[in-house]
Design a protein around this motif. Structure first.
Motif, PDB file in Angstrom:
ATOM      1  N   MET A 195       0.828  -1.210   0.000  1.00 37.05           N
ATOM      2  CA  MET A 195       0.000   0.000   0.000  1.00 37.05           C
ATOM      3  C   MET A 195       0.861   1.258   0.000  1.00 37.05           C
ATOM      4  O   MET A 195       0.591   2.207  -0.750  1.00 37.05           O
ATOM      5  CB  MET A 195      -0.945   0.001   1.196  1.00 37.05           C
ATOM      6  CG  MET A 195      -2.042  -1.013   1.085  1.00 37.05           C
ATOM      7  SD  MET A 195      -3.121  -0.957   2.523  1.00 37.05           S
ATOM      8  CE  MET A 195      -4.242  -2.284   2.102  1.00 37.05           C
ATOM      9  N   LYS A 196       1.897   1.282   0.820  1.00 38.57           N
ATOM     10  CA  LYS A 196       2.794   2.446   0.870  1.00 38.57           C
ATOM     11  C   LYS A 196       3.434   2.675  -0.496  1.00 38.57           C
ATOM     12  O   LYS A 196       3.512   3.812  -0.961  1.00 38.57           O
ATOM     13  CB  LYS A 196       3.876   2.255   1.928  1.00 38.57           C
ATOM     14  CG  LYS A 196       3.372   2.376   3.346  1.00 38.57           C
ATOM     15  CD  LYS A 196       4.546   2.254   4.315  1.00 38.57           C
ATOM     16  CE  LYS A 196       4.235   1.281   5.403  1.00 38.57           C
ATOM     17  NZ  LYS A 196       5.329   1.003   6.306  1.00 38.57           N
ATOM     18  N   LYS A 197       3.894   1.597  -1.143  1.00 36.61           N
ATOM     19  CA  LYS A 197       4.508   1.712  -2.472  1.00 36.61           C
ATOM     20  C   LYS A 197       3.522   2.232  -3.508  1.00 36.61           C
ATOM     21  O   LYS A 197       3.917   2.860  -4.482  1.00 36.61           O
ATOM     22  CB  LYS A 197       5.065   0.359  -2.922  1.00 36.61           C
ATOM     23  CG  LYS A 197       6.311  -0.057  -2.188  1.00 36.61           C
ATOM     24  CD  LYS A 197       6.800  -1.421  -2.650  1.00 36.61           C
ATOM     25  CE  LYS A 197       8.002  -1.859  -1.851  1.00 36.61           C
ATOM     26  NZ  LYS A 197       8.419  -3.221  -2.201  1.00 36.61           N
ATOM     27  N   SER A 198       2.229   1.965  -3.294  1.00 40.79           N
ATOM     28  CA  SER A 198       1.182   2.436  -4.214  1.00 40.79           C
ATOM     29  C   SER A 198       0.706   3.838  -3.871  1.00 40.79           C
ATOM     30  O   SER A 198      -0.214   4.353  -4.502  1.00 40.79           O
ATOM     31  CB  SER A 198      -0.011   1.477  -4.186  1.00 40.79           C
ATOM     32  OG  SER A 198       0.375   0.208  -4.649  1.00 40.79           O
ATOM     33  N   GLY A 199       1.295   4.452  -2.850  1.00 45.44           N
ATOM     34  CA  GLY A 199       0.933   5.817  -2.484  1.00 45.44           C
ATOM     35  C   GLY A 199      -0.257   5.948  -1.554  1.00 45.44           C
ATOM     36  O   GLY A 199      -0.795   7.041  -1.371  1.00 45.44           O
ATOM     37  N   PRO A 246       2.629   5.973   9.064  1.00 43.64           N
ATOM     38  CA  PRO A 246       2.547   5.875   7.604  1.00 43.64           C
ATOM     39  C   PRO A 246       1.162   6.185   7.036  1.00 43.64           C
ATOM     40  O   PRO A 246       1.029   6.470   5.854  1.00 43.64           O
ATOM     41  CB  PRO A 246       2.935   4.427   7.327  1.00 43.64           C
ATOM     42  CG  PRO A 246       2.534   3.691   8.572  1.00 43.64           C
ATOM     43  CD  PRO A 246       2.721   4.671   9.701  1.00 43.64           C
ATOM     44  N   PHE A 247       0.119   6.094   7.874  1.00 41.76           N
ATOM     45  CA  PHE A 247      -1.251   6.264   7.401  1.00 41.76           C
ATOM     46  C   PHE A 247      -2.060   7.119   8.367  1.00 41.76           C
ATOM     47  O   PHE A 247      -1.821   7.105   9.563  1.00 41.76           O
ATOM     48  CB  PHE A 247      -1.978   4.905   7.309  1.00 41.76           C
ATOM     49  CG  PHE A 247      -1.279   3.852   6.509  1.00 41.76           C
ATOM     50  CD1 PHE A 247      -1.249   3.912   5.122  1.00 41.76           C
ATOM     51  CD2 PHE A 247      -0.663   2.778   7.133  1.00 41.76           C
ATOM     52  CE1 PHE A 247      -0.605   2.930   4.384  1.00 41.76           C
ATOM     53  CE2 PHE A 247      -0.023   1.785   6.404  1.00 41.76           C
ATOM     54  CZ  PHE A 247       0.006   1.869   5.024  1.00 41.76           C
ATOM     55  N   THR A 248      -3.069   7.807   7.833  1.00 42.18           N
ATOM     56  CA  THR A 248      -4.149   8.355   8.639  1.00 42.18           C
ATOM     57  C   THR A 248      -5.168   7.224   8.705  1.00 42.18           C
ATOM     58  O   THR A 248      -5.530   6.673   7.668  1.00 42.18           O
ATOM     59  CB  THR A 248      -4.759   9.593   7.962  1.00 42.18           C
ATOM     60  OG1 THR A 248      -3.743  10.571   7.818  1.00 42.18           O
ATOM     61  CG2 THR A 248      -5.904  10.147   8.771  1.00 42.18           C
TER      62      THR A 248
END
Length: 189
Positions: free
Chosen positions: A80-84, A138-140
């Motif tokens: 998910m991080k790699k996909s933005g 890394p996320f909201t």
């Protein structure tokens, strides 16, 4: 609130502004237990699956915490991080818990620096504390919980809420918020 008018289950996205002006995006899903509506699903073991919804919103469902859950969570969240992906819906509804260390390992990857959970015994020598060393989240996150969220799932949900890494949404609050938003945009289901 802002939103797209439509029937629940058609993949519409609703935007909410939560406390501290954190913008959380909810994807309205018809069935979040067995599949991701209009999203790309990544099935894992029976305890977890995840994918990316329309609008580049991450969705991870953890049904229970097994010995593999933390590793699988790391793999999915890294994709998910790699996909933005920067917004994550973490679904802990009907999660009875499981292996505490698995929940703690996940918390250490999404909760900022600080305490995750402390265990206190009568014999102080046995006390221990799990902490996160993460400098930034890394996320909201919006974490879905209900009356069947228990044990290790409560530890993870509490760590997210207490650290202000995300907000918890219960079934009753979720339905109330959705009702308010649809009312505010003059949408009649």
């Amino acid at each position: 609130g802002e939103g797209t008018c439509g029937k629940i289950g058609n993949g519409n996205t609703l935007k909410l502004v939560a406390a501290a002006d954190i913008e959380i995006v909810f994807a309205v899903l018809m069935d979040t237990v067995g599949r991701i509506e209009d999203g790309v699903g990544t099935p894992r073991d029976a305890g977890m699956f995840g994918g990316i919804l329309k609008g580049n919103i991450g969705y991870i469902k953890i049904a229970s915490f097994s010995s593999n859950t933390a590793k699988e969570f790391a793999e999915v969240s890294e994709e998910m991080k790699k996909s933005g992906v920067r917004k994550l819906i973490l679904d802990l509804r009907n999660n009875p818990g499981g292996i505490v260390s698995s929940a703690v390992e996940i918390a250490q990857t999404i909760v900022p620096l600080g305490n995750i959970v402390s265990v206190t015994y009568r014999d102080e020598k046995m006390n221990y504390k799990y902490e996160s060393k993460l400098s930034s989240v890394p996320f909201t996150m919006a974490v879905l919980v209900n009356e069947n969220t228990a044990s290790s799932a409560e530890i993870l949900a509490s760590a997210i809420q207490d650290s202000k890494a995300g907000i918890l949404i219960s079934l009753y609050l979720y339905l109330f918020v959705i009702s308010l938003i649809f009312s505010s945009i003059n949408c009649h289901l």
